[in-house]
Scaffold this active site. Structure first.
Site, PDB file in Angstrom:
ATOM      1  N   SER A   2      53.883  29.603  44.332  1.00  0.00           N
ATOM      2  CA  SER A   2      53.326  30.779  43.677  1.00  0.00           C
ATOM      3  C   SER A   2      52.648  31.673  44.704  1.00  0.00           C
ATOM      4  O   SER A   2      52.071  31.186  45.687  1.00  0.00           O
ATOM      5  CB  SER A   2      52.293  30.321  42.647  1.00  0.00           C
ATOM      6  OG  SER A   2      51.526  31.418  42.186  1.00  0.00           O
ATOM      7  N   TYR A  37      44.458  25.331  40.646  1.00  0.00           N
ATOM      8  CA  TYR A  37      45.915  25.465  40.490  1.00  0.00           C
ATOM      9  C   TYR A  37      46.559  25.905  41.807  1.00  0.00           C
ATOM     10  O   TYR A  37      47.530  25.304  42.280  1.00  0.00           O
ATOM     11  CB  TYR A  37      46.222  26.466  39.369  1.00  0.00           C
ATOM     12  CG  TYR A  37      47.668  26.904  39.332  1.00  0.00           C
ATOM     13  CD1 TYR A  37      48.678  26.004  38.985  1.00  0.00           C
ATOM     14  CD2 TYR A  37      48.042  28.205  39.658  1.00  0.00           C
ATOM     15  CE1 TYR A  37      50.012  26.402  38.970  1.00  0.00           C
ATOM     16  CE2 TYR A  37      49.358  28.608  39.640  1.00  0.00           C
ATOM     17  CZ  TYR A  37      50.343  27.703  39.301  1.00  0.00           C
ATOM     18  OH  TYR A  37      51.663  28.097  39.290  1.00  0.00           O
ATOM     19  N   LYS A  81      49.286  23.909  44.447  1.00  0.00           N
ATOM     20  CA  LYS A  81      50.585  24.448  44.895  1.00  0.00           C
ATOM     21  C   LYS A  81      50.654  24.442  46.422  1.00  0.00           C
ATOM     22  O   LYS A  81      51.677  24.090  47.006  1.00  0.00           O
ATOM     23  CB  LYS A  81      50.782  25.875  44.355  1.00  0.00           C
ATOM     24  CG  LYS A  81      51.116  25.922  42.883  1.00  0.00           C
ATOM     25  CD  LYS A  81      52.538  25.421  42.650  1.00  0.00           C
ATOM     26  CE  LYS A  81      52.809  25.199  41.177  1.00  0.00           C
ATOM     27  NZ  LYS A  81      54.109  24.570  40.925  1.00  0.00           N
TER      28      LYS A  81
HETATM   29  P1  NAD Z   1      56.644  26.036  31.904  1.00  0.00           P
HETATM   30  O1  NAD Z   1      55.406  25.336  31.507  1.00  0.00           O
HETATM   31  O2  NAD Z   1      57.343  26.880  30.907  1.00  0.00           O
HETATM   32  O3  NAD Z   1      57.691  24.982  32.485  1.00  0.00           O
HETATM   33  C1  NAD Z   1      57.302  23.791  33.129  1.00  0.00           C
HETATM   34  C2  NAD Z   1      58.144  22.656  32.552  1.00  0.00           C
HETATM   35  O4  NAD Z   1      57.746  21.437  33.195  1.00  0.00           O
HETATM   36  C3  NAD Z   1      57.936  22.455  31.057  1.00  0.00           C
HETATM   37  O5  NAD Z   1      59.193  22.308  30.423  1.00  0.00           O
HETATM   38  C4  NAD Z   1      57.099  21.186  30.970  1.00  0.00           C
HETATM   39  O6  NAD Z   1      57.341  20.468  29.783  1.00  0.00           O
HETATM   40  C5  NAD Z   1      57.551  20.441  32.217  1.00  0.00           C
HETATM   41  N1  NAD Z   1      56.560  19.495  32.738  1.00  0.00           N
HETATM   42  C6  NAD Z   1      55.235  19.716  32.939  1.00  0.00           C
HETATM   43  N2  NAD Z   1      54.671  18.599  33.444  1.00  0.00           N
HETATM   44  C7  NAD Z   1      55.651  17.689  33.572  1.00  0.00           C
HETATM   45  C8  NAD Z   1      55.693  16.354  34.048  1.00  0.00           C
HETATM   46  N3  NAD Z   1      54.590  15.735  34.481  1.00  0.00           N
HETATM   47  N4  NAD Z   1      56.877  15.696  34.062  1.00  0.00           N
HETATM   48  C9  NAD Z   1      58.002  16.312  33.625  1.00  0.00           C
HETATM   49  N5  NAD Z   1      58.021  17.571  33.150  1.00  0.00           N
HETATM   50  C10 NAD Z   1      56.862  18.241  33.127  1.00  0.00           C
HETATM   51  O7  NAD Z   1      56.287  26.885  33.213  1.00  0.00           O
HETATM   52  P2  NAD Z   1      57.139  27.978  33.990  1.00  0.00           P
HETATM   53  O8  NAD Z   1      56.479  29.284  33.803  1.00  0.00           O
HETATM   54  O9  NAD Z   1      58.576  27.833  33.683  1.00  0.00           O
HETATM   55  O10 NAD Z   1      56.826  27.517  35.478  1.00  0.00           O
HETATM   56  C11 NAD Z   1      57.678  26.646  36.183  1.00  0.00           C
HETATM   57  C12 NAD Z   1      57.063  26.356  37.547  1.00  0.00           C
HETATM   58  O11 NAD Z   1      56.855  27.578  38.239  1.00  0.00           O
HETATM   59  C13 NAD Z   1      55.702  25.665  37.491  1.00  0.00           C
HETATM   60  O12 NAD Z   1      55.654  24.701  38.528  1.00  0.00           O
HETATM   61  C14 NAD Z   1      54.722  26.784  37.744  1.00  0.00           C
HETATM   62  O13 NAD Z   1      53.533  26.336  38.357  1.00  0.00           O
HETATM   63  C15 NAD Z   1      55.511  27.675  38.688  1.00  0.00           C
HETATM   64  N6  NAD Z   1      55.077  29.087  38.646  1.00  0.00           N
HETATM   65  C16 NAD Z   1      55.060  29.742  37.443  1.00  0.00           C
HETATM   66  C17 NAD Z   1      54.622  31.065  37.391  1.00  0.00           C
HETATM   67  C18 NAD Z   1      54.565  31.818  36.079  1.00  0.00           C
HETATM   68  O14 NAD Z   1      53.874  32.831  36.017  1.00  0.00           O
HETATM   69  N7  NAD Z   1      55.260  31.397  35.031  1.00  0.00           N
HETATM   70  C19 NAD Z   1      54.227  31.712  38.566  1.00  0.00           C
HETATM   71  C20 NAD Z   1      54.285  31.018  39.767  1.00  0.00           C
HETATM   72  C21 NAD Z   1      54.720  29.703  39.790  1.00  0.00           C
HETATM   73  C1  UD1 Z   2      47.611  34.618  36.687  1.00  0.00           C
HETATM   74  C2  UD1 Z   2      46.880  33.536  37.443  1.00  0.00           C
HETATM   75  C3  UD1 Z   2      47.698  33.178  38.677  1.00  0.00           C
HETATM   76  C4  UD1 Z   2      49.120  32.782  38.279  1.00  0.00           C
HETATM   77  C5  UD1 Z   2      49.738  33.931  37.484  1.00  0.00           C
HETATM   78  C6  UD1 Z   2      51.121  33.628  36.996  1.00  0.00           C
HETATM   79  C7  UD1 Z   2      44.482  33.844  36.964  1.00  0.00           C
HETATM   80  C8  UD1 Z   2      43.157  34.246  37.517  1.00  0.00           C
HETATM   81  N1  UD1 Z   2      45.543  33.988  37.784  1.00  0.00           N
HETATM   82  O1  UD1 Z   2      47.725  35.670  37.562  1.00  0.00           O
HETATM   83  O2  UD1 Z   2      47.109  32.135  39.407  1.00  0.00           O
HETATM   84  O3  UD1 Z   2      49.889  32.517  39.431  1.00  0.00           O
HETATM   85  O4  UD1 Z   2      48.914  34.200  36.336  1.00  0.00           O
HETATM   86  O5  UD1 Z   2      51.093  32.587  36.055  1.00  0.00           O
HETATM   87  O6  UD1 Z   2      44.597  33.382  35.836  1.00  0.00           O
HETATM   88  N2  UD1 Z   2      45.345  41.017  32.035  1.00  0.00           N
HETATM   89  C9  UD1 Z   2      44.653  41.714  31.067  1.00  0.00           C
HETATM   90  N3  UD1 Z   2      44.579  41.176  29.812  1.00  0.00           N
HETATM   91  C10 UD1 Z   2      45.167  39.990  29.475  1.00  0.00           C
HETATM   92  C11 UD1 Z   2      45.885  39.286  30.478  1.00  0.00           C
HETATM   93  C12 UD1 Z   2      45.933  39.818  31.736  1.00  0.00           C
HETATM   94  O7  UD1 Z   2      44.108  42.787  31.335  1.00  0.00           O
HETATM   95  O8  UD1 Z   2      45.056  39.553  28.321  1.00  0.00           O
HETATM   96  C13 UD1 Z   2      45.459  41.613  33.385  1.00  0.00           C
HETATM   97  C14 UD1 Z   2      44.885  40.761  34.501  1.00  0.00           C
HETATM   98  O9  UD1 Z   2      43.530  41.049  34.701  1.00  0.00           O
HETATM   99  C15 UD1 Z   2      45.773  41.161  35.670  1.00  0.00           C
HETATM  100  C16 UD1 Z   2      47.126  41.466  35.023  1.00  0.00           C
HETATM  101  O10 UD1 Z   2      46.844  41.724  33.651  1.00  0.00           O
HETATM  102  O11 UD1 Z   2      45.295  42.345  36.266  1.00  0.00           O
HETATM  103  C17 UD1 Z   2      48.116  40.322  35.124  1.00  0.00           C
HETATM  104  O12 UD1 Z   2      47.511  39.150  34.616  1.00  0.00           O
HETATM  105  P1  UD1 Z   2      48.316  37.769  34.471  1.00  0.00           P
HETATM  106  O13 UD1 Z   2      49.587  38.016  33.747  1.00  0.00           O
HETATM  107  O14 UD1 Z   2      47.384  36.754  33.909  1.00  0.00           O
HETATM  108  O15 UD1 Z   2      48.718  37.387  35.968  1.00  0.00           O
HETATM  109  P2  UD1 Z   2      47.802  37.178  37.269  1.00  0.00           P
HETATM  110  O16 UD1 Z   2      46.431  37.689  37.050  1.00  0.00           O
HETATM  111  O17 UD1 Z   2      48.559  37.717  38.411  1.00  0.00           O
END
Ligand code: NAD
Ligand code: UD1
Length: 336
Positions: free
Chosen positions: A124, A148, A152
């Site tokens: 991330s 978190y 990572k």
């Molecule tokens: P998500 O929660 O939708 O998907 C994660 C999946 O992993 C789920 O299906 C969950 O059931 C499974 N899981 C969780 N713990 C587990 C375990 N111990 N064993 C087996 N399965 C398990 O999340 P996502 O948004 O699809 O994210 C996927 C990956 O990308 C994560 O590692 C997350 O940290 C990373 N990531 C997500 C974002 C985002 O904003 N969505 C941003 C940066 C990184």
């Molecule tokens: C958040 C996480 C980050 C993670 C990312 C993707 C925090 C502090 N950071 O980041 O670690 O990698 O999600 O999962 O939680 N916002 C509003 N109202 C809302 C929600 C968000 O104003 O209800 C604003 C936030 O202040 C920000 C922007 O929208 O400026 C995006 O927010 P969000 O989608 O939560 O992503 P990140 O803040 O980038």
């Protein structure tokens, strides 16, 4: 290639399954369904018209990992399984280290046992922390500000040391910016199990009438309109990056981080306006104090991914909002 996808039933994983199957890869999912629904895989099977095997299991459990490795014999692994809620990670740090770091360690041991040496890891942009400069490139200092983020970064370090110790191994570390949007079929999308933490699913739930208004977390940032700016990336572009990273891994060794973003950012107010255009409704908003831990702006320099993997984003902001609305309006209760 035979690709084991941990966390494949999740938001990003499910979109990646479709891209992988579309490119002819053989795919097996290992998921505990702690944050996803089994219905996802039914939809992926229907949409792809393809064969998809799955194992229910936890990446922290050796027996589950060994079973998946022995049954499927993967050439490579894409490791999505993990916990991702920043606030929760502060309340339950051991739980987060256990899954995100311990799960990665166990997975690598299971891969070593069957001689699988290639992994694509879901990292991330949060590993960078407070920007020293923008856009972030991969050389930017890594000083994550949340538990978190530290899980990572620690998992990245484990993967890097693992690859360093054996020159035949490859770890591609994809540092995602802010994934949003849905598959064009509107059959799969983001389905938060609780009140959404992230902006886009929250706006979508306001638009569909599940929430009364969006709280804008601060309008006094040092940005053009005072609201936070993020580099939003369409989940289908992000999914494609994994398939291209597999091709890269086939001909490269060692560990390497890549930013996966667009190089353009939008403010909260710009996102609200774009969503209003997509759904044809007004999104009520209220400005509230800043959210703890938030930063003003994030922006990716994604030139390394373009130069070395051949990947760049192709979807526009309108694609992101329109696809989110299509998914949310046809599946107001997600997969339930
Ligand atoms: P998500 O929660 O939708 O998907 C994660 C999946 O992993 C789920 O299906 C969950 O059931 C499974 N899981 C969780 N713990 C587990 C375990 N111990 N064993 C087996 N399965 C398990 O999340 P996502 O948004 O699809 O994210 C996927 C990956 O990308 C994560 O590692 C997350 O940290 C990373 N990531 C997500 C974002 C985002 O904003 N969505 C941003 C940066 C990184
Ligand atoms: C958040 C996480 C980050 C993670 C990312 C993707 C925090 C502090 N950071 O980041 O670690 O990698 O999600 O999962 O939680 N916002 C509003 N109202 C809302 C929600 C968000 O104003 O209800 C604003 C936030 O202040 C920000 C922007 O929208 O400026 C995006 O927010 P969000 O989608 O939560 O992503 P990140 O803040 O980038």
């Amino acid at each position: 290639m035979r690709v084991l996808v941990t966390g494949g039933a999740g938001y990003i994983g499910s979109h990646t399954l479709l891209e992988l199957m579309g490119q002819g890869h053989e795919v097996c999912v290992l998921d505990s369904y702690i944050n996803s629904s089994k219905e996802v895989l039914n939809r992926v099977r229907t949409l792809s018209n393809g064969h998809l095997t799955d194992h229910e299991g936890d990446v922290r459990h050796t027996a589950a990992l060994d079973r998946a490795m022995d049954d499927f014999a993967p050439d490579a692994v894409i490791h999505f399984a993990g916990l991702k809620a920043v606030g929760e990670s502060e309340e339950d740090p051991l739980g987060y280290y256990d899954v995100n770091v311990g799960g990665t360690l166990g997975l690598l041991k299971a891969m070593d046992r069957v001689g699988c040496g290639k992994i694509i890891f879901s990292s991330s942009a949060t590993v960078y922390g407070e920007p020293v400069y923008l856009p972030y490139d991969e050389a930017h200092p890594t000083q994550p500000t949340s538990v978190y983020g530290r899980t990572k970064l620690m998992a990245e370090n484990v993967l890097t040391d693992w690859a360093k110790a054996n020159p035949q191994k490859t770890a591609v570390l994809l540092r995602y910016f802010n994934p949003v949007g849905s598959h064009p079929s509107a059959q799969i999308g983001e389905d938060p199990s609780d009140i959404p933490n992230n902006l886009m699913p929250f706006i979508a739930q306001v638009a569909v009438g599940k929430r009364s208004h969006l709280s804008i977390f601060g309008d006094d940032y040092d940005t053009p309109d005072g609201t936070g700016q993020r580099d939003y990336i369409h989940v289908v572009d992000l999914a494609r990056a994994h398939v291209m990273a597999l091709d890269y891994a086939a001909s490269h060794q060692g560990a390497r981080p890549f930013n996966i973003g667009t190089g353009q950012n939008y403010s909260v107010k710009e996102m609200v306006s774009a969503f209003e255009k997509a759904c044809g409704k007004q999104i009520p908003t209220k400005v509230t104090p800043r959210r703890a831990g938030d930063i003003a702006s994030m922006l990716a320099d994604a030139s390394r991914a373009k130069a070395e993997i051949g990947w760049s984003a192709t979807h526009t902001l309108d694609d992101m909002t329109a696809s989110t609305w299509a998914w949310q309006s046809t599946n107001p209760n997600g997969y339930d």
